[in-house]
Scaffold this active site. Sequence first.
Site: not given
Length: 254
Positions: A169, A214, A99, A175, A10-12, A235-236, A97
């Site tokens: 999640e 994470s 966010e 993150g 997930n590159w966001k 993600g990250g 998600h």
Amino acid sequence: MTRKPFVVANWKMNGSLKANDEWLSAAMPQMSGTRLACDVAVCAPFIYLPQLVIGFEHSATLVGAQNCAQYAQGAYTGEVSAAMLADIGCDLVILGHSERRTLFGETDETVAGKVKLAFDNGVMPIVCVGETLEEREAGRTIEVVSRQLRAVLDKVGILPLVSGALAYEPLWAIGTGKSASAKDAQAVHEALRAVLAEVDQEAAQRTRILYGGSVKAKNASELFAQPDIDGALVGGASLKAEDFLAICHCADSL
Ligand code: PGA
């Protein structure tokens, strides 16, 4: 029942034409054809999806979006519909998600409606659920994630989740570098599978439940070793091809 592990990037809101090309060049030697034993997807901002559809043409890697409109079509300035995602060759879409839920006001109901539109258009949904730190500390984790999941099941049934995936999640782990322990994550995954089984026992066994929050190469193997953790939403650590591939290899060696 063995479920094929699924690792999703997930590159966001990250990337650029140049950075994405570099990512593809670094990853393709290991991602071309069906070199990875696990299923893999990369979810990018809308505008870069055609670049990835072309970039992954000779790879089993799936391409995903990170959201779609809650309406089928029409006067919704700035929105992108599920049908448009299908039209450009996008395979899947992350929906619900945290966010989107917390920053853009998406409710359980909006998420369920989007899951229906995605599935009806042949785009596989990855449905996210998760609790806040406050909810966890109040002992409400299972209640919250079950409510989020049931909203989707009540509207569309279990098949969209069998085709795509469910992702747990916890918000406090996203993150932050603070992953849930493998044991805590497993307990929630087991509870989610029990909710799925209330609808259809057999389909529940076929549904992949991913963990997100994470995930790194150093904690992935322990998470993937849990009986109800079938992969990860990353993600990250997906922003660098090498870091993401290292996580895919942890799933490959299961
Ligand atoms: P993270 O993000 O891996 O950076 O914690 C996961 C996600 O939000 O999907």
